[in-house]
Design a protein around this motif. Structure first.
Motif, PDB file in Angstrom:
ATOM      1  N   UNK A 163      39.701  33.332  30.674  1.00  0.00           N
ATOM      2  CA  UNK A 163      40.084  32.082  31.326  1.00  0.00           C
ATOM      3  C   UNK A 163      39.482  32.012  32.730  1.00  0.00           C
ATOM      4  N   UNK A 164      39.543  33.140  33.448  1.00  0.00           N
ATOM      5  CA  UNK A 164      38.958  33.155  34.791  1.00  0.00           C
ATOM      6  C   UNK A 164      37.454  32.886  34.732  1.00  0.00           C
ATOM      7  N   UNK A 165      36.788  33.478  33.769  1.00  0.00           N
ATOM      8  CA  UNK A 165      35.351  33.232  33.623  1.00  0.00           C
ATOM      9  C   UNK A 165      35.073  31.742  33.453  1.00  0.00           C
ATOM     10  N   UNK A 166      35.827  31.137  32.560  1.00  0.00           N
ATOM     11  CA  UNK A 166      35.597  29.710  32.299  1.00  0.00           C
ATOM     12  C   UNK A 166      35.912  28.855  33.518  1.00  0.00           C
ATOM     13  N   UNK A 167      36.931  29.251  34.265  1.00  0.00           N
ATOM     14  CA  UNK A 167      37.258  28.489  35.468  1.00  0.00           C
ATOM     15  C   UNK A 167      36.081  28.483  36.448  1.00  0.00           C
ATOM     16  N   UNK A 168      35.473  29.645  36.626  1.00  0.00           N
ATOM     17  CA  UNK A 168      34.341  29.712  37.556  1.00  0.00           C
ATOM     18  C   UNK A 168      33.109  28.994  37.016  1.00  0.00           C
ATOM     19  N   UNK A 169      32.856  29.145  35.725  1.00  0.00           N
ATOM     20  CA  UNK A 169      31.698  28.456  35.150  1.00  0.00           C
ATOM     21  C   UNK A 169      31.874  26.954  35.298  1.00  0.00           C
ATOM     22  N   UNK A 170      33.087  26.508  35.026  1.00  0.00           N
ATOM     23  CA  UNK A 170      33.377  25.077  35.137  1.00  0.00           C
ATOM     24  C   UNK A 170      33.252  24.610  36.580  1.00  0.00           C
ATOM     25  N   UNK A 171      33.770  25.412  37.482  1.00  0.00           N
ATOM     26  CA  UNK A 171      33.738  25.042  38.897  1.00  0.00           C
ATOM     27  C   UNK A 171      32.316  24.904  39.413  1.00  0.00           C
ATOM     28  N   UNK A 172      31.458  25.881  39.074  1.00  0.00           N
ATOM     29  CA  UNK A 172      30.083  25.832  39.574  1.00  0.00           C
ATOM     30  C   UNK A 172      29.170  24.971  38.712  1.00  0.00           C
ATOM     31  N   UNK A 173      29.572  24.709  37.490  1.00  0.00           N
ATOM     32  CA  UNK A 173      28.719  23.921  36.601  1.00  0.00           C
ATOM     33  C   UNK A 173      27.745  24.802  35.846  1.00  0.00           C
ATOM     34  N   UNK A 174      27.001  25.629  36.605  1.00  0.00           N
ATOM     35  CA  UNK A 174      26.085  26.610  36.005  1.00  0.00           C
ATOM     36  C   UNK A 174      26.215  27.876  36.816  1.00  0.00           C
ATOM     37  N   UNK A 175      26.149  29.010  36.165  1.00  0.00           N
ATOM     38  CA  UNK A 175      26.290  30.255  36.923  1.00  0.00           C
ATOM     39  C   UNK A 175      25.570  31.379  36.194  1.00  0.00           C
ATOM     40  N   UNK A 176      24.995  32.302  36.973  1.00  0.00           N
ATOM     41  CA  UNK A 176      24.362  33.452  36.319  1.00  0.00           C
ATOM     42  C   UNK A 176      25.350  34.620  36.258  1.00  0.00           C
ATOM     43  N   UNK A 177      24.967  35.645  35.523  1.00  0.00           N
ATOM     44  CA  UNK A 177      25.880  36.767  35.259  1.00  0.00           C
ATOM     45  C   UNK A 177      26.395  37.405  36.553  1.00  0.00           C
ATOM     46  N   UNK A 178      25.498  37.703  37.457  1.00  0.00           N
ATOM     47  CA  UNK A 178      25.881  38.369  38.706  1.00  0.00           C
ATOM     48  C   UNK A 178      26.915  37.600  39.499  1.00  0.00           C
ATOM     49  N   UNK A 179      26.598  36.341  39.694  1.00  0.00           N
ATOM     50  CA  UNK A 179      27.481  35.505  40.500  1.00  0.00           C
ATOM     51  C   UNK A 179      28.844  35.377  39.821  1.00  0.00           C
ATOM     52  N   UNK A 180      28.813  35.250  38.497  1.00  0.00           N
ATOM     53  CA  UNK A 180      30.060  35.151  37.759  1.00  0.00           C
ATOM     54  C   UNK A 180      30.879  36.424  37.918  1.00  0.00           C
ATOM     55  N   UNK A 181      30.212  37.557  37.780  1.00  0.00           N
ATOM     56  CA  UNK A 181      30.878  38.851  37.905  1.00  0.00           C
ATOM     57  C   UNK A 181      31.536  38.976  39.274  1.00  0.00           C
ATOM     58  N   UNK A 182      30.798  38.674  40.305  1.00  0.00           N
ATOM     59  CA  UNK A 182      31.351  38.828  41.655  1.00  0.00           C
ATOM     60  C   UNK A 182      32.496  37.866  41.927  1.00  0.00           C
TER      61      UNK A 182
END
Lengths: 133, 133
Positions: free
Chosen positions: A20-39
């Motif tokens: 759920x947290x992953x999806x929240x960040x992906x949704x928030x940024x629109x697009x995200x790469x692995x590193x940024x998502x991880x951090x």
DNA sequence: CTCTGTGCAAAGCGTTTGCAAACGA
DNA sequence: TCGTTTGCAAACGCTTTGCACAGAG
């Protein structure tokens, strides 16, 4: 029971807090790469493993909840699957913009001319955004 | 003094036999990934190193003699840089077909609407080719 | 003759795998 | 409770680097 919980279940995936947290960040940024998502996810789950990020990205892509956008000279970014659209990539600042573009006509033309059943269109325009040019 | 010798020199690269062989295979196949290229060039140069293949691919891409095509669910392929064109990728047999497609009109539309200076267009249609559908 | 390219071995880095414990349904 | 997911550590595979020698111009 939030929105992403449902989306995960609809795609036959268990709704874990990490996902759920992953999806929240992906949704928030629109697009995200692995590193940024991880951090980002680490802010919420200090002990999350990169392996978990990878496993989840892969299962969500396989279940078509996420879509991978391959970019020239950049790491892939992931977005929540949406209607057909394209991307503008700024070569200078790396910003990515979603655009709606209708290429139905071209797609049909190609299908007929080449006897090819088009299932997916990947279109990226790269160049300079208004701030960088 | 063959054709590829000239092309290499025009791009400020020394015309070594290894590089010429690489270009011959890339040209012959149209598009090729690193592995396939390596195994082909090995036929001619038994002792060629993968490191050499990578170094040369990178310098040729930097000097715009080659162009990298990023494909969904496939390894990148490389082609000799040519006029703007797009690709059809068959998801089943992996075949890649070059197509000429005019999207000037769409490109202009996007430039104006988003105030974005388009420098390059990357367009891949994936689906099923006539043999596989 | 000089500078660049080649081949080899080792290092590097992103990604995947195996496993035991934890957790979702 | 049962099957899936998590986190860790190790393994993996692709790509890059450093270096001594060879070769292009």
């Amino acid at each position: 029971m939030n929105n992403f919980t449902n989306i995960l279940r609809e795609h036959n995936l268990k709704a874990t807090p990490q996902r759920i947290a992953m999806l929240e960040y992906i949704d928030y940024y629109g697009h995200i790469n692995i590193d940024k998502l991880y951090h980002n996810v680490q802010k919420k789950f200090k002990s999350i493993s990169l392996a978990t990020i990878y496993k989840n990205i892969n299962s969500m892509v396989e279940n078509m909840l996420l879509f991978e956008v391959k970019l020239p000279n950049e790491k892939s970014v992931y977005e929540i699957t949406k209607q057909n659209h394209s991307h503008l990539l700024c070569e200078k600042c790396g910003d990515i913009i979603d655009i709606d573009i209708n290429i139905e006509d071209k797609t049909k033309e190609i299908s007929l001319k080449n006897n090819f059943e088009v299932k997916q269109v990947n279109l990226v325009f790269s160049g300079l955004c208004k701030n960088c040019s």
